[in-house]
Design a protein around this motif. Structure first.
Motif, PDB file in Angstrom:
ATOM      1  N   ASP A 211       0.804  -1.277   0.041  1.00 41.02           N
ATOM      2  CA  ASP A 211      -0.123  -0.069  -0.045  1.00 41.02           C
ATOM      3  C   ASP A 211       0.861   1.170   0.027  1.00 41.02           C
ATOM      4  OD1 ASP A 211      -2.728  -0.668  -0.261  1.00 41.02           O
ATOM      5  OD2 ASP A 211      -2.995  -0.674   1.761  1.00 41.02           O
ATOM      6  N   ALA A 212       2.007   1.340   0.752  1.00 40.73           N
ATOM      7  CA  ALA A 212       2.898   2.281   0.685  1.00 40.73           C
ATOM      8  C   ALA A 212       3.541   2.694  -0.325  1.00 40.73           C
ATOM      9  CB  ALA A 212       3.831   2.233   2.237  1.00 40.73           C
ATOM     10  N   ILE A 213       3.935   1.398  -1.192  1.00 41.82           N
ATOM     11  CA  ILE A 213       4.619   1.760  -2.137  1.00 41.82           C
ATOM     12  C   ILE A 213       4.023   2.317  -3.232  1.00 41.82           C
ATOM     13  CG2 ILE A 213       5.675   0.295  -3.899  1.00 41.82           C
ATOM     14  CD1 ILE A 213       6.640  -1.584  -1.880  1.00 41.82           C
ATOM     15  N   GLY A 214       2.545   1.831  -3.351  1.00 40.67           N
ATOM     16  CA  GLY A 214       1.665   2.217  -4.199  1.00 40.67           C
ATOM     17  C   GLY A 214       1.477   3.819  -4.004  1.00 40.67           C
ATOM     18  N   LYS A 216       3.799   5.598  -2.911  1.00 44.90           N
ATOM     19  CA  LYS A 216       4.934   6.202  -3.136  1.00 44.90           C
ATOM     20  C   LYS A 216       5.386   6.877  -1.626  1.00 44.90           C
ATOM     21  CE  LYS A 216       5.193   7.394  -7.954  1.00 44.90           C
ATOM     22  NZ  LYS A 216       6.052   6.149  -8.320  1.00 44.90           N
ATOM     23  N   GLU A 217       5.344   6.228  -0.523  1.00 43.42           N
ATOM     24  CA  GLU A 217       5.488   6.704   0.905  1.00 43.42           C
ATOM     25  C   GLU A 217       6.634   5.692   1.298  1.00 43.42           C
ATOM     26  OE1 GLU A 217       1.649   6.105   3.099  1.00 43.42           O
ATOM     27  OE2 GLU A 217       0.839   7.595   2.185  1.00 43.42           O
ATOM     28  N   GLN A 218       7.901   6.253   0.736  1.00 42.13           N
ATOM     29  CA  GLN A 218       9.125   5.445   1.069  1.00 42.13           C
ATOM     30  C   GLN A 218       9.217   5.275   2.506  1.00 42.13           C
ATOM     31  OE1 GLN A 218      12.455   6.341  -1.498  1.00 42.13           O
ATOM     32  NE2 GLN A 218      13.750   6.525   0.203  1.00 42.13           N
ATOM     33  N   LYS A 219       9.349   6.439   3.250  1.00 40.42           N
ATOM     34  CA  LYS A 219       9.516   6.043   4.711  1.00 40.42           C
ATOM     35  C   LYS A 219       8.633   4.929   5.487  1.00 40.42           C
ATOM     36  CE  LYS A 219      10.346   8.590   9.107  1.00 40.42           C
ATOM     37  NZ  LYS A 219       9.679   7.390  10.074  1.00 40.42           N
ATOM     38  N   LYS A 220       7.479   5.163   5.110  1.00 40.60           N
ATOM     39  CA  LYS A 220       6.562   4.200   5.763  1.00 40.60           C
ATOM     40  C   LYS A 220       6.695   2.680   5.152  1.00 40.60           C
ATOM     41  CE  LYS A 220       1.587   2.964   6.688  1.00 40.60           C
ATOM     42  NZ  LYS A 220       0.238   3.356   6.387  1.00 40.60           N
ATOM     43  N   ALA A 221       7.020   2.507   3.893  1.00 45.89           N
ATOM     44  CA  ALA A 221       7.429   1.151   3.371  1.00 45.89           C
ATOM     45  C   ALA A 221       8.607   0.703   4.030  1.00 45.89           C
ATOM     46  CB  ALA A 221       7.646   1.422   1.773  1.00 45.89           C
ATOM     47  N   LEU A 222       9.763   1.534   4.271  1.00 45.20           N
ATOM     48  CA  LEU A 222      10.838   1.045   4.801  1.00 45.20           C
ATOM     49  C   LEU A 222      10.791   0.757   6.387  1.00 45.20           C
ATOM     50  CD1 LEU A 222      13.439   3.162   2.857  1.00 45.20           C
ATOM     51  CD2 LEU A 222      13.144   0.830   2.659  1.00 45.20           C
ATOM     52  N   ASP A 223      10.014   1.425   6.948  1.00 48.37           N
ATOM     53  CA  ASP A 223       9.773   1.327   8.374  1.00 48.37           C
ATOM     54  C   ASP A 223       9.123   0.059   8.711  1.00 48.37           C
ATOM     55  OD1 ASP A 223      10.807   3.716   9.275  1.00 48.37           O
ATOM     56  OD2 ASP A 223       8.839   4.691   9.304  1.00 48.37           O
ATOM     57  N   LEU A 224       7.999  -0.363   7.927  1.00 53.94           N
ATOM     58  CA  LEU A 224       7.348  -1.672   7.727  1.00 53.94           C
ATOM     59  C   LEU A 224       8.288  -2.893   7.612  1.00 53.94           C
ATOM     60  CD1 LEU A 224       4.252  -0.664   6.009  1.00 53.94           C
ATOM     61  CD2 LEU A 224       4.226  -1.715   8.380  1.00 53.94           C
ATOM     62  N   TYR A 225       9.174  -2.711   6.748  1.00 55.75           N
ATOM     63  CA  TYR A 225      10.362  -3.769   6.352  1.00 55.75           C
ATOM     64  C   TYR A 225      11.296  -3.825   7.271  1.00 55.75           C
ATOM     65  CZ  TYR A 225      14.546  -5.649   4.139  1.00 55.75           C
ATOM     66  OH  TYR A 225      15.825  -6.352   4.064  1.00 55.75           O
ATOM     67  N   TYR A 226      11.744  -2.652   8.025  1.00 56.82           N
ATOM     68  CA  TYR A 226      12.775  -2.665   9.158  1.00 56.82           C
ATOM     69  C   TYR A 226      11.972  -3.595  10.387  1.00 56.82           C
ATOM     70  CZ  TYR A 226      15.193   0.689   6.727  1.00 56.82           C
ATOM     71  OH  TYR A 226      15.868   1.344   5.642  1.00 56.82           O
ATOM     72  N   ASP A 227      10.504  -3.338  10.447  1.00 52.00           N
ATOM     73  CA  ASP A 227       9.479  -3.807  11.465  1.00 52.00           C
ATOM     74  C   ASP A 227       9.723  -5.352  11.176  1.00 52.00           C
ATOM     75  OD1 ASP A 227       8.969  -1.573  12.726  1.00 52.00           O
ATOM     76  OD2 ASP A 227       6.926  -1.579  11.941  1.00 52.00           O
ATOM     77  N   SER A 322      13.664   1.158  -4.853  1.00 52.11           N
ATOM     78  CA  SER A 322      13.440   1.169  -6.537  1.00 52.11           C
ATOM     79  C   SER A 322      11.937   1.134  -6.892  1.00 52.11           C
ATOM     80  CB  SER A 322      14.371  -0.014  -7.213  1.00 52.11           C
ATOM     81  OG  SER A 322      13.678  -1.210  -7.080  1.00 52.11           O
ATOM     82  N   THR A 323      10.902   0.340  -6.277  1.00 50.38           N
ATOM     83  CA  THR A 323       9.771   0.315  -6.965  1.00 50.38           C
ATOM     84  C   THR A 323       9.011   1.710  -7.032  1.00 50.38           C
ATOM     85  OG1 THR A 323       8.896  -0.273  -4.637  1.00 50.38           O
ATOM     86  CG2 THR A 323       9.616  -1.978  -5.847  1.00 50.38           C
ATOM     87  N   MET A 324       9.513   2.464  -6.114  1.00 49.00           N
ATOM     88  CA  MET A 324       8.773   3.915  -5.887  1.00 49.00           C
ATOM     89  C   MET A 324       9.505   5.130  -6.927  1.00 49.00           C
ATOM     90  SD  MET A 324       7.893   3.899  -1.849  1.00 49.00           S
ATOM     91  CE  MET A 324       9.313   3.076  -1.368  1.00 49.00           C
ATOM     92  N   GLN A 325      10.543   4.676  -7.655  1.00 44.34           N
ATOM     93  CA  GLN A 325      11.138   5.505  -8.368  1.00 44.34           C
ATOM     94  C   GLN A 325      10.431   5.830  -9.693  1.00 44.34           C
ATOM     95  OE1 GLN A 325      13.980   6.959  -7.201  1.00 44.34           O
ATOM     96  NE2 GLN A 325      13.724   5.573  -5.544  1.00 44.34           N
ATOM     97  N   GLY A 326      10.494   6.987 -10.398  1.00 40.95           N
ATOM     98  CA  GLY A 326       9.753   7.182 -11.457  1.00 40.95           C
ATOM     99  C   GLY A 326       8.512   7.737 -11.493  1.00 40.95           C
TER     100      GLY A 326
END
Length: 326
Positions: A211-214, A216-227, A322-326
Motif C-alpha cells: 500500500d505504501a509503495i503504491g 510512494k510513501e518510502q519512509k513508511k514502506a521501509l519502516d514496515l520492512y525494518y519492523d 526502486s519500486t517507488m522511483q519514476g
C-alpha cells in the motif's frame, strides 16, 4: 494427485515421480509419504538423497545401476536440481532404461514442461503438480482438523482466519496449532480468538508495505520492512512474500475487464475468493506495466542474492526503494 494417492493406496508404484508446484506443503507431505512407503526405515544403504544445483547426472546413473543391498528397491531422491529447467541429455535418455529395482523421486521448485526431462518422466513415470488449493478445499481440510480436536467454527470466522493466513497450507497449519492451543478450553472458535492469535504480522505488514509503495510513501514502506526484520523475519522470506504479493496483483490487474468473476480470479491468483476485492483495490494503484517491472526486479534481486552479488537485507531494501522511483 489422484493417481499418486491411488499408487500410495495400492502399493503399485511408478519408477519415476516428479513432484512440484506452488503448494510446497503438499509437495513435502507427498514426498514423505512416498519415502515412508518405498523405503525401509533406517535403511541408508538403499535410500539416497541429493539436493542442489551441483548434482552430477553421471553419479545418479551410476548409483541407479547399483543393485540394492539385501532389499527390493534402491530409492533415489533428487531435490531442486534444476534438471527440469535445463535437461541433462544423458539422464533424460536414461530414464527410459531404469533397472526394475530403481526408483527416482524428483522434487523441484521450477519446471519447464517443454524440456526432455519433464517429457520423459511423463512418459515413463508420473508428474504430479500441487497447485494452490481452493477456498472450499482449504475449508474442508481445516474443518477436518478441527473436528479431530472436537472444535467448531462458523463460516464467517473461518473466512476471517483464511483472510489472516492466506492460502499457504504451511502457514495455515502453524496458525491453526496456535489457535487450538489458545482455545483449549473452548468448543467453539470465535472471531475474537482469531483476532487475538492469528494477527499474522507478516502478511499484514507486507500488505501495508505494498500500500505504501503504491502511494510512494518510502519512509513508511521501509519502516514496515525494518519492523519485519526486528521480528526476526529473514530478508529472503520477506522478498518471497513481496514478490508473490506483486505477482498476485499483476495477475488480478491482467484479468480486470476480461470477464473473469471473483471465483475464477481467486483460483488463478491463489487467494481466497472473499479477499479478491481487497487485492483488486490495491492493484489499482499500479499499472500492469509497473507490476510486471516490479516482479522482474524482484526476481533479479533474488538471483543477485543467491549468486552472492548483494547482501540480502540491503538488496531487499534497495528493491523497495526502486519500486517507488519514476
Amino acid at each position: 494427485m489422484k493417481i499418486l494417492q491411488e499408487d500410495l493406496k495400492t502399493g503399485n508404484f511408478k519408477h519415476i515421480y516428479l513432484l512440484y508446484g506452488e503448494e510446497a506443503y503438499l509437495v513435502r507431505q507427498y514426498r514423505d509419504r512416498l519415502r515412508d512407503s518405498l523405503c525401509v526405515e533406517g535403511d541408508t544403504m538403499n535410500t539416497s538423497v541429493f539436493s542442489g544445483k551441483d548434482i552430477r547426472p553421471a553419479s545418479l546413473i551410476d548409483l541407479s545401476e547399483t543393485m540394492p543391498f539385501f532389499a527390493e528397491r534402491r530409492v533415489i531422491f533428487v531435490e531442486n536440481s534444476g534438471f527440469f529447467k535445463k535437461s541433462p541429455e544423458d539422464l533424460a535418455a536414461y530414464l527410459g532404461e531404469l533397472p526394475e529395482t530403481t526408483y527416482f523421486i524428483f522434487v523441484e521448485e521450477e519446471v519447464d514442461k517443454r524440456g526432455k526431462m519433464y517429457k520423459q518422466v511423463k512418459k515413463f513415470g508420473s508428474v504430479v503438480e500441487f497447485k494452490r488449493q481452493t477456498d472450499a478445499v482449504l475449508m474442508q481440510w481445516i474443518l477436518g482438523k478441527l473436528k479431530k480436536e472436537n472444535k467448531r467454527i462458523t463460516r464467517p470466522v473461518m473466512e476471517l482466519f483464511l483472510d489472516k493466513t492466506g492460502t499457504d497450507m504451511e502457514l495455515i497449519t502453524q496458525e491453526l496449532e496456535k489457535l487450538l492451543c489458545y482455545t483449549m478450553e473452548k468448543d467453539v472458535i470465535e472471531a475474537a480468538d482469531v483476532e487475538a492469535i492469528c494477527a499474522n504480522q507478516i502478511n499484514g505488514k507486507i500488505f501495508d508495505m505494498v500500500d505504501a509503495i503504491g502511494r510512494k510513501e518510502q519512509k513508511k514502506a521501509l519502516d514496515l520492512y525494518y519492523d519485519l526484520l526486528m521480528l526476526k523475519e529473514p530478508a529472503m522470506r520477506i522478498l518471497y512474500l513481496v514478490t508473490r504479493h506483486f505477482q498476485i496483483l499483476m495477475q488480478l490487474r491482467d484479468m480486470t475487464g476480461k470477464g473473469f468473476d471473483n471465483k475464477q480470479m481467486a483460483a488463478k491468483a491463489g487467494v481466497p475468493e472473499f479477499a479478491v476485492r481487497k487485492y483488486l483495490g490495491q492493484a489499482k494503484s499500479f499499472s500492469l506495466a509497473q507490476l510486471e517491472e516490479i516482479v522482474r526486479a524482484s526476481v533479479q534481486t533474488d538471483e543477485n542474492i543467491k549468486t552472492g552479488q548483494m547482501a540480502d537485507q540491503l538488496a531487499v531494501e534497495l528493491l523497495i526503494i526502486s519500486t517507488m522511483q519514476g
